[in-house]
Write a protein that holds these residues in place. Structure first.
Motif, PDB file in Angstrom:
ATOM      1  N   THR A   1     -43.793  26.833  17.412  1.00  0.00           N
ATOM      2  CA  THR A   1     -43.827  27.976  18.531  1.00  0.00           C
ATOM      3  C   THR A   1     -42.493  28.217  18.997  1.00  0.00           C
ATOM      4  OG1 THR A   1     -44.711  26.426  20.200  1.00  0.00           O
ATOM      5  CG2 THR A   1     -46.314  27.558  19.005  1.00  0.00           C
ATOM      6  N   ARG A   2     -42.462  29.309  19.868  1.00  0.00           N
ATOM      7  CA  ARG A   2     -41.103  29.761  20.466  1.00  0.00           C
ATOM      8  C   ARG A   2     -40.574  28.389  21.370  1.00  0.00           C
ATOM      9  NH1 ARG A   2     -37.927  33.580  22.463  1.00  0.00           N
ATOM     10  NH2 ARG A   2     -38.840  35.488  21.527  1.00  0.00           N
ATOM     11  N   PRO A   3     -39.385  28.006  20.882  1.00  0.00           N
ATOM     12  CA  PRO A   3     -38.631  27.155  22.091  1.00  0.00           C
ATOM     13  C   PRO A   3     -38.954  27.544  23.334  1.00  0.00           C
ATOM     14  CG  PRO A   3     -37.406  27.431  19.759  1.00  0.00           C
ATOM     15  CD  PRO A   3     -38.479  28.535  19.997  1.00  0.00           C
ATOM     16  N   ASN A   4     -39.017  26.563  24.480  1.00  0.00           N
ATOM     17  CA  ASN A   4     -38.994  26.789  25.858  1.00  0.00           C
ATOM     18  C   ASN A   4     -40.143  28.019  26.003  1.00  0.00           C
ATOM     19  OD1 ASN A   4     -36.757  25.004  26.056  1.00  0.00           O
ATOM     20  ND2 ASN A   4     -35.487  26.894  25.617  1.00  0.00           N
ATOM     21  N   GLY A   5     -41.227  27.853  25.316  1.00  0.00           N
ATOM     22  CA  GLY A   5     -42.368  28.950  25.681  1.00  0.00           C
ATOM     23  C   GLY A   5     -42.088  30.254  25.584  1.00  0.00           C
ATOM     24  N   GLY A   6     -42.637  31.098  26.065  1.00  0.00           N
ATOM     25  CA  GLY A   6     -42.497  32.589  26.070  1.00  0.00           C
ATOM     26  C   GLY A   6     -43.781  33.309  26.096  1.00  0.00           C
TER      27      GLY A   6
ATOM     28  N   ASP B   1     -34.840  27.358   3.405  1.00  0.00           N
ATOM     29  CA  ASP B   1     -34.050  26.705   2.217  1.00  0.00           C
ATOM     30  C   ASP B   1     -33.402  25.498   2.517  1.00  0.00           C
ATOM     31  OD1 ASP B   1     -32.953  27.407  -0.572  1.00  0.00           O
ATOM     32  OD2 ASP B   1     -31.115  26.687   0.350  1.00  0.00           O
ATOM     33  N   GLY B   2     -33.651  24.419   1.739  1.00  0.00           N
ATOM     34  CA  GLY B   2     -33.164  23.153   2.047  1.00  0.00           C
ATOM     35  C   GLY B   2     -34.218  22.806   3.011  1.00  0.00           C
ATOM     36  N   SER B   3     -33.383  22.071   4.195  1.00  0.00           N
ATOM     37  CA  SER B   3     -34.276  21.737   5.410  1.00  0.00           C
ATOM     38  C   SER B   3     -33.896  22.543   6.493  1.00  0.00           C
ATOM     39  CB  SER B   3     -34.019  20.137   5.814  1.00  0.00           C
ATOM     40  OG  SER B   3     -32.494  19.879   5.999  1.00  0.00           O
ATOM     41  N   THR B   4     -33.628  23.752   6.264  1.00  0.00           N
ATOM     42  CA  THR B   4     -33.350  24.930   7.306  1.00  0.00           C
ATOM     43  C   THR B   4     -34.072  25.907   6.970  1.00  0.00           C
ATOM     44  OG1 THR B   4     -30.699  24.064   7.146  1.00  0.00           O
ATOM     45  CG2 THR B   4     -31.345  25.992   8.240  1.00  0.00           C
ATOM     46  N   ALA B   5     -34.690  26.535   8.355  1.00  0.00           N
ATOM     47  CA  ALA B   5     -35.434  27.717   8.324  1.00  0.00           C
ATOM     48  C   ALA B   5     -35.134  28.713   9.425  1.00  0.00           C
ATOM     49  CB  ALA B   5     -36.851  27.175   8.748  1.00  0.00           C
TER      50      ALA B   5
ATOM     51  N   PRO C   1     -33.428  35.813  16.139  1.00  0.00           N
ATOM     52  CA  PRO C   1     -34.147  34.778  15.294  1.00  0.00           C
ATOM     53  C   PRO C   1     -33.582  33.405  15.526  1.00  0.00           C
ATOM     54  CG  PRO C   1     -33.435  36.536  14.157  1.00  0.00           C
ATOM     55  CD  PRO C   1     -32.721  36.735  15.149  1.00  0.00           C
ATOM     56  N   PHE C   2     -34.392  32.469  15.472  1.00  0.00           N
ATOM     57  CA  PHE C   2     -34.016  30.862  15.642  1.00  0.00           C
ATOM     58  C   PHE C   2     -33.658  30.261  14.277  1.00  0.00           C
ATOM     59  CE2 PHE C   2     -36.296  31.585  19.446  1.00  0.00           C
ATOM     60  CZ  PHE C   2     -35.561  30.718  20.728  1.00  0.00           C
ATOM     61  N   ILE C   3     -32.697  29.452  14.213  1.00  0.00           N
ATOM     62  CA  ILE C   3     -32.427  28.616  13.035  1.00  0.00           C
ATOM     63  C   ILE C   3     -32.854  27.306  13.470  1.00  0.00           C
ATOM     64  CG2 ILE C   3     -30.661  27.784  11.488  1.00  0.00           C
ATOM     65  CD1 ILE C   3     -30.879  30.967  11.972  1.00  0.00           C
ATOM     66  N   PHE C   4     -33.698  26.780  12.663  1.00  0.00           N
ATOM     67  CA  PHE C   4     -34.173  25.423  12.962  1.00  0.00           C
ATOM     68  C   PHE C   4     -33.994  24.378  11.848  1.00  0.00           C
ATOM     69  CE2 PHE C   4     -37.191  27.685  15.319  1.00  0.00           C
ATOM     70  CZ  PHE C   4     -37.907  26.892  16.460  1.00  0.00           C
TER      71      PHE C   4
ATOM     72  N   GLY D   1     -37.883  13.954  10.513  1.00  0.00           N
ATOM     73  CA  GLY D   1     -38.928  14.933   9.982  1.00  0.00           C
ATOM     74  C   GLY D   1     -39.129  15.763  11.136  1.00  0.00           C
ATOM     75  N   VAL D   2     -38.255  16.086  12.066  1.00  0.00           N
ATOM     76  CA  VAL D   2     -38.728  17.005  13.275  1.00  0.00           C
ATOM     77  C   VAL D   2     -37.730  18.216  12.952  1.00  0.00           C
ATOM     78  CG1 VAL D   2     -38.704  17.122  15.759  1.00  0.00           C
ATOM     79  CG2 VAL D   2     -39.075  15.020  14.740  1.00  0.00           C
ATOM     80  N   TRP D   3     -38.442  19.268  13.080  1.00  0.00           N
ATOM     81  CA  TRP D   3     -37.797  20.523  12.965  1.00  0.00           C
ATOM     82  C   TRP D   3     -37.354  20.919  14.542  1.00  0.00           C
ATOM     83  CZ3 TRP D   3     -36.799  23.108   8.455  1.00  0.00           C
ATOM     84  CH2 TRP D   3     -37.392  22.510   7.379  1.00  0.00           C
ATOM     85  N   ASN D   4     -35.915  21.147  14.593  1.00  0.00           N
ATOM     86  CA  ASN D   4     -35.320  21.430  15.918  1.00  0.00           C
ATOM     87  C   ASN D   4     -34.721  22.461  16.014  1.00  0.00           C
ATOM     88  OD1 ASN D   4     -36.151  18.614  17.297  1.00  0.00           O
ATOM     89  ND2 ASN D   4     -34.486  17.896  16.044  1.00  0.00           N
ATOM     90  N   PRO D   5     -34.919  23.409  16.755  1.00  0.00           N
ATOM     91  CA  PRO D   5     -34.242  24.717  16.951  1.00  0.00           C
ATOM     92  C   PRO D   5     -32.483  24.336  17.197  1.00  0.00           C
ATOM     93  CG  PRO D   5     -35.291  24.124  18.954  1.00  0.00           C
ATOM     94  CD  PRO D   5     -35.614  23.288  18.059  1.00  0.00           C
ATOM     95  N   ILE D   6     -31.490  24.794  16.310  1.00  0.00           N
ATOM     96  CA  ILE D   6     -30.145  24.460  16.771  1.00  0.00           C
ATOM     97  C   ILE D   6     -29.305  25.428  17.099  1.00  0.00           C
ATOM     98  CG2 ILE D   6     -30.242  22.258  15.091  1.00  0.00           C
ATOM     99  CD1 ILE D   6     -28.738  24.525  13.091  1.00  0.00           C
TER     100      ILE D   6
END
Length: 722
Positions: free
Chosen positions: A241-246, A259-263, A271-274, A280-285
């Motif tokens: 879900t949206r980082p930091n709520g919303g 693609d690969g391990s980037t979404a 848009p967010f890049i995760f 195995g954790v998808w983090n917004p970068i």
């Protein structure tokens, strides 16, 4: 991936004083513009695009919003030929059972397989290349297909609650899995979210029941881990879900790519890049405005000026803007995709699609070099044997002159050993050697030694040749007619970018070819048994780009012009239609281009006055227009002079002026160049005014035409980014 229409402002680069500019990210123009052979009767050609190696697919839907108003649509297939050109090889149409609505809403291609989605029909079409012919082999599904993708032989299609996966088996294409975690929207026209598939993951969005209803479910993206057979392992998907709520329903995950391990996951405003970490954790970068397509370490993002920004992943894992992709004709790129080193952009307004090739390494541009010779020296230029180059006074300015007609002559700029390279100059042939045979003058790029370089020759036989000399062997790559007269200036430009070479005359392309034999070198000037002057040389890594090309043949006011005090009319002359401004009541102007504008501009138009209301009235060109109180301009005046001026905070300053007979109903071919802090005004391509504005108050702006208490006409407007 569904075509997305995104935007972002490109920062413009400002040149410094004579010779040098700030380095900037490269500008990459298309290898080819793809246009359908049938004129795209379905409309909106370029609404969706996909590319894989030497195959490009372009969707064309009619764009109607309701099924009963729609035509079927089509998907056009283009394939790259051995000589580097692209040719349409197929037009894919829906089967009768598909219904009629927006076939080509989304397209995907991998190897010999093309997938075509359709907005108002639940059926997805699959085509395969069999014996060189693209043949329909399957119709998939009954609940989705608005977004499609393919990876490693697995097709992904959207449906109202998620995504379906299909693979080819012994009996053809069949559904192998359903990924179902989304919440369908209440809108009856909603047929599914964005979907994407990578080597190890699949993703679908779920962006809320109703974006306008308070309390709607939060937008969520679901990422599924794929197993060895490229289907879901069954492990619980990662819900993002949206980082930091919303807000609940704000469009988060309305489109996605992976693609690969980037979404990439859509969000408002950006848009967010995760990125998936080792645990195995998808983090917004980070967030990237307009981000929409990713392949390996390259990410593409849209921009409101109509181009696409290319980002590359750094060693720290973040993404930086390293290049911009744009059409040479300034068509607005609405949809785009990247795969490997190739990208494709669609422009459904005109219509067209554009294929780009990205180099393996994107580096900041070396500084642009501008040499107007006004300091009396040709710094950095080294004349080769048998050449007699020197800085000479000519027609009120200075030029780089070569006087030997006994043999060939060459001068090389030593500090520009580049792979991407452009050289531009105003060239005036002064004399030819006596005798028979062709004499010529020209430009060079990628010069490494006297036996290896590309060059153009403008010949006294009224032709221009684009040639390559490799290991001493000369080969003509392309030719075009060009009328040549002594003592007349010729604005010419030669470009080499990747495998594409272009020749431009007066801002317009006259030749282009693909050739990969020579990869780098220096720019230069060259001639054979000819005396010639070279002035206002511009050396830069970027290609030239048309910003505005308007012949005013349309009798409707185009929305991309802004105007003040103009009483717009179109007048039909015997052989053309021109734009006229008949008012003599005050000042009037018409400008085009994005609000942010461009720093470097070359502006041309054919103009004439039909009435002056009194003494010292004028018409002319406007450049770097910021607002009504800030711009540069040239004025052709009823007092029989021409002046080069700037307006800063409403205060006009004359930078240069010269006497010139001015008559009513006489056409003048005007040109205004603004490069860095150098300004030049031309009439009939002859330099008449030049100035350096040390204050450079207007770093960038728009372009157009203007007049003061003068009824004027304009035609053949062209603005170019040199």
């Amino acid at each position: 991936m569904r075509a997305v229409h995104l935007a972002r402002v490109l920062a413009v680069s400002l040149l410094t004083s004579s010779g040098v500019a700030l380095a900037a990210e490269p500008l990459i123009l298309e290898d080819a513009k793809l246009v359908p052979t049938d004129g795209s009767p379905q409309g909106r050609f370029g609404n969706s695009v996909a590319i894989d190696g030497d195959v490009a697919v372009v969707g064309a839907t009619d764009g109607a919003s309701m099924p009963e108003q729609s035509r079927p649509g089509a998907a056009y297939v283009f394939e790259r030929q051995s000589n580097g050109t692209w040719r349409q090889t197929a037009k894919l149409l829906p089967a009768t059972e598909d219904g009629t609505s927006n076939f080509g809403t989304s397209v995907a291609v991998e190897g010999d397989v093309i997938v075509v989605g359709c907005y108002f029909s639940p059926l997805t079409a699959v085509f395969e290349r069999q014996g060189g012919v693209w043949t329909r082999v399957a119709t998939l599904g009954d609940t989705g297909g608005v977004d499609v993708g393919i990876r490693n032989g697995t097709i992904i299609t959207s449906f109202v609650e998620g995504a379906d996966l299909y693979q080819r088996g012994a009996n053809g294409w069949a559904k192998v899995q359903r990924l179902q975690n989304g919440v369908p929207q209440a809108d009856a026209d909603y047929v599914g979210p964005g979907v994407a598939i990578a080597d190890n993951y699949a993703i679908h969005g779920s962006y809320g029941v109703d974006e306008t209803t308070p309390g709607s479910p939060s937008g969520t993206a679901y990422i599924y881990t794929l197993g060895a057979n490229h289907t879901w392992t069954g492990a619980p998907p990662t819900a993002i879900t949206r980082p930091n709520g919303g807000p609940g329903a704000d469009g988060f995950s309305s489109w996605v790519d992976i693609d690969g391990s980037t979404a990439i996951i859509a969000a408002v405003p950006f848009p967010f890049i995760f990125q998936r970490n080792a645990q195995g954790v998808w983090n917004p970068i980070q967030t990237i405005e307009g981000a929409a397509s990713i392949s390996g370490n390259t990410l593409l993002a849209g921009a409101p000026l109509g181009f696409v920004r290319a980002y590359r992943r750094t060693s720290s894992g973040t993404w930086t803007h390293q290049a911009s992709l744009a059409s040479s004709t300034n068509d607005f790129v609405n949809a785009f995709q990247i795969k490997g080193s190739r990208a494709i952009g669609g422009s459904y307004d005109r219509p067209g699609a554009f294929v780009f090739t990205l180099p393996a390494t994107l580096r900041p541009n070396p500084p642009l070099v501008q040499e107007d010779l006004e300091d009396g020296t040709a710094n950095g230029w080294v004349a080769q044997p048998n050449s007699t180059f020197f800085v000479a006074s000519a027609d009120g300015t200075r030029a780089y002159r070569q006087t030997n007609t006994a043999s060939g002559a060459t001068s090389i700029y030593q500090s520009a050993d580049w792979d991407r390279q452009s050289i531009q100059a105003d060239i005036t042939p002064r004399a030819y050697a006596t005798g028979t045979g062709d004499r010529w003058f020209g430009l060079m790029v990628r010069y490494t030694d006297p036996n290896n370089y590309y060059y153009i020759t403008v010949r006294n036989s009224n032709t221009v040749l684009l040639r390559r000399i490799q290991n001493g062997v000369v080969q003509t790559l392309a030719t075009a007619p060009l009328q040549v007269v002594l003592n007349r200036p010729y604005p010419l430009r030669l470009e080499s970018h990747g495998q594409k070479l272009r020749v431009l005359s007066a801002g317009r392309e006259i030749l282009s070819v693909f050739d990969s034999a020579l990869t780098h070198g220096r720019p230069g000037v060259t001639m054979y048994r000819t005396q010639a002057d070279y002035d206002n040389l511009i050396l830069n890594p970027d290609p030239s780009r048309i910003l505005k090309d308007e012949n005013f043949n349309s009798e409707t006011i185009r929305m991309d012009w802004d105007y003040a005090n103009y009483a717009y009319q179109w007048v039909k002359l015997p052989n053309t239609t021109v734009f006229t401004q008949p008012s003599v009541g005050g000042g009037a102007y018409m400008v085009a281009g994005p609000t942010e504008g461009y720093a470097n501009q070359s502006i041309r138009a054919r103009m004439r006055a039909t009435q002056f209301s009194g003494a010292d009235r004028w018409f002319g060109l406007i450049g770097r227009y910021v607002d009504a109180s800030n711009y540069y301009y040239i004025t052709v005046r009823s007092s029989n002079n021409i002046s080069l001026r700037k307006l800063a905070n409403g205060v006009a300053t004359t930078l240069d002026t010269a006497a010139m007979p001015v008559a009513l109903n006489t056409w003048y071919n005007l040109r205004l160049d603004i490069v860095g802090n150098k300004l030049r005004a031309y009439v009939d391509e002859r330099l008449v005014l030049e100035a350096t504005d040390a204050s450079s108050p207007h770093a960038a702006g728009r372009y157009g035409v203007g007049s003061y208490k003068t009824a004027a006409e304009a035609d053949d407007f062209l603005a170019v980014q040199p």
